[in-house]
Write a protein that holds these residues in place. Structure first.
Motif, PDB file in Angstrom:
ATOM      1  N   TYR A 209      93.405  61.862  36.873  1.00 48.66           N
ATOM      2  CA  TYR A 209      93.051  60.462  37.168  1.00 48.66           C
ATOM      3  C   TYR A 209      94.367  59.691  37.246  1.00 48.66           C
ATOM      4  O   TYR A 209      95.399  60.169  36.781  1.00 48.66           O
ATOM      5  N   ASP A 241      97.428  55.813  29.112  1.00 48.37           N
ATOM      6  CA  ASP A 241      96.271  56.718  29.168  1.00 48.37           C
ATOM      7  C   ASP A 241      96.571  57.668  30.314  1.00 48.37           C
ATOM      8  O   ASP A 241      96.513  57.278  31.482  1.00 48.37           O
ATOM      9  N   ASP A 252      92.913  64.180  28.756  1.00 45.59           N
ATOM     10  CA  ASP A 252      92.678  62.731  28.861  1.00 45.59           C
ATOM     11  C   ASP A 252      93.090  62.129  27.519  1.00 45.59           C
ATOM     12  O   ASP A 252      92.328  62.181  26.555  1.00 45.59           O
ATOM     13  N   THR A 254      95.244  59.001  25.263  1.00 47.50           N
ATOM     14  CA  THR A 254      95.809  57.642  25.257  1.00 47.50           C
ATOM     15  C   THR A 254      96.625  57.414  23.988  1.00 47.50           C
ATOM     16  O   THR A 254      96.208  57.821  22.891  1.00 47.50           O
ATOM     17  N   GLU A 378      87.870  57.971  21.611  1.00 51.02           N
ATOM     18  CA  GLU A 378      88.820  56.966  22.092  1.00 51.02           C
ATOM     19  C   GLU A 378      88.433  55.534  21.718  1.00 51.02           C
ATOM     20  O   GLU A 378      88.149  54.713  22.595  1.00 51.02           O
ATOM     21  N   GLU A 417      93.293  57.998  21.994  1.00 53.04           N
ATOM     22  CA  GLU A 417      92.324  58.956  22.565  1.00 53.04           C
ATOM     23  C   GLU A 417      92.834  60.380  22.438  1.00 53.04           C
ATOM     24  O   GLU A 417      93.933  60.696  22.896  1.00 53.04           O
TER      25      GLU A 417
HETATM   26 MN    MN Z   1      91.636  58.183  28.933  1.00 53.27          MN
END
Ligand code: MN
Ligand code: GLY
Ligand code: MN
Length: 432
Positions: A209, A241, A252, A254, A378, A417
């Protein structure tokens, strides 16, 4: 690829073959054709948008970025891979890796912009295929019941998948450390992003992402999407993030950092959210209801806001008055796998829908945890003017110390996260 990972992958594929055989037979199909997908071209241009290979295809073929390729699954036969590798002197054609999994596939290499012919029988085709193409194949395009059943087959991860997720996390954390250092050295958002990419060894288009790199108030924009090229004079905070893809599997993660100009309120709040996140991770185990854990996050956020004097009422009143939801509008976490927001989070095992509570429309995971799931945890705490304005106009406004909120506003927000594997007896944090 290590020998260990190859052995885990062999077991993963054994399980996948058996699971597909059962699911296809249950839904009355003789086979399924999985399409990798292909990148879209910009209008009237010969340039392509960045591209993610279809996740059900990746579940078998660990080649993120592979396009125009097809995989035919027929129970009792080796999976047949139509591998798109046309002769091309403009681009380097895709190449099959020297890895053990290749030998268990029947592979045809060539040009596959058009789908391969199907044998006789009832077939489904999954992926972004034009409806007229599926009709010419005499296959059912993305049948919902079969798709949901195959999605469910991705919810519990094999040991191979967990190993890939762990490796993705390891790379991502190298990026996060470099991102923090670039921030502390005075870099702009773009410098932080470039440091992250360099240390995590990944080009931007391959990320799972778009990395969120928010300095100061940008940390309060949940999916902030720009990279300022100029460093701000005042350095309050950084929220990063950012992830990584390993053989298709996503990290993923953060982290939030206080800068040299941070208000004394901010670093203790980062510490508080970090400790809250650790407590929630400690509570993870099979059988835990994620909706209830999300509710616990709000209760503990309420307590944190009270502890630091942002809320003058009780923690319970902060939750009941909607204060915690104005400070944290997103869910506690989600399933993670071949997609960052992985499939199956809002369905029970039998496929019936499990919508989120009305109070928490953004919660992406509403089921009970099971061994094999990988989830993100998160919690966050933000100053989002769009959400705080209605709170300021509500009856709960007198429960908030608005002067402290104003002091926090230039820091944007905090999110911590990690990615956690639910094991048979508890949980294992994959984020080092
Ligand atoms: Mn994230
Ligand atoms: N990076 C998007 C998310 O945390 O869900
Ligand atoms: Mn997430």
């Amino acid at each position: 690829m290590t020998t260990d990972l190859a052995a885990l992958q062999a077991r993963h594929l054994d399980t996948l073959e058996a699971a597909y055989a059962t699911t296809l037979s249950h839904h009355g199909f003789d086979g399924v054709l999985l399409y990798s997908g292909h990148p879209h071209r910009h209008f009237a241009d010969d340039q392509e948008a960045s591209f993610a290979t279809h996740a059900h295809f990746l579940h078998w073929v660990p080649m993120p970025g592979l396009a125009h390729s097809w995989l035919l699954i027929q129970p009792g036969k080796p999976p047949r891979l139509y591998f798109h590798a046309p002769d091309d002197f403009w681009h380097l054609p895709a190449g099959l890796p020297d890895e053990a999994w290749v030998s268990r596939f029947a592979v045809e290499q060539g040009r596959f912009e058009q789908p391969p012919a199907l044998p006789g029988g009832r077939f489904a085709v999954l992926g972004e295929v034009a409806p007229d193409l599926a009709a010419s194949l005499e296959a059912e395009l993305n049948p919902p019941a079969l798709t949901a059943a195959l999605d469910e087959g991705r919810v519990r991860k094999s040991d191979y998948e967990v190993a890939c997720l762990r490796e993705a996390n390891r790379h991502a954390m190298a990026g996060h450390r470099a991102a923090r250092d670039a921030f502390l050295a005075g870099g702009a958002e773009l410098d932080v992003q470039l440091a992250y990419l360099g240390a995590s060894r990944q080009r931007e288009s391959a990320l799972p992402y778009g990395n969120i790199v928010g300095l100061n108030a940008h940390g309060g924009v949940l999916h902030y999407q720009h990279y300022d090229t100029a460093a701000p004079a005042r350095r309050h905070s950084l929220l990063v993030d950012a992830g990584h893809r390993y053989r298709g599997y996503c990290a993923d993660i953060t982290r939030s950092w206080a800068g040299r100009d941070a208000d004394p309120l901010f670093a203790p709040l980062v510490d508080g959210v970090t400790r809250l996140q650790r407590r929630l991770i400690d509570a993870l185990a099979p059988g835990v209801d994620f909706v209830a854990l999300h509710a616990r996050m709000h209760r503990e956020l309420g307590a944190l806001l009270v502890e630091h004097g942002l809320v003058t009422a009780s923690a319970e009143a902060a939750v009941a008055g909607g204060i915690t939801r104005a400070f944290c509008p997103h869910g506690l976490g989600h399933l993670l796998g071949l997609q960052v927001h992985d499939v199956g989070g809002r369905r029970a095992t039998d496929g019936s829908p499990l919508p989120p509570p009305q109070t928490d429309p953004m919660l992406r995971l509403t089921r009970e945890l099971e061994a094999g799931m990988v989830v993100t945890i998160e919690p966050g705490l933000y100053v989002i003017p769009l959400l705080l304005a209605p709170l300021r106009a509500s009856s709960a406004a007198s429960d908030v110390d608005w002067a402290k909120v104003e002091r926090l506003a230039p820091h944007g927000g905090i999110r911590i996260e990690d990615d956690v594997w639910i094991t048979r007896h508890g949980a294992d944090n994959l984020t080092p």
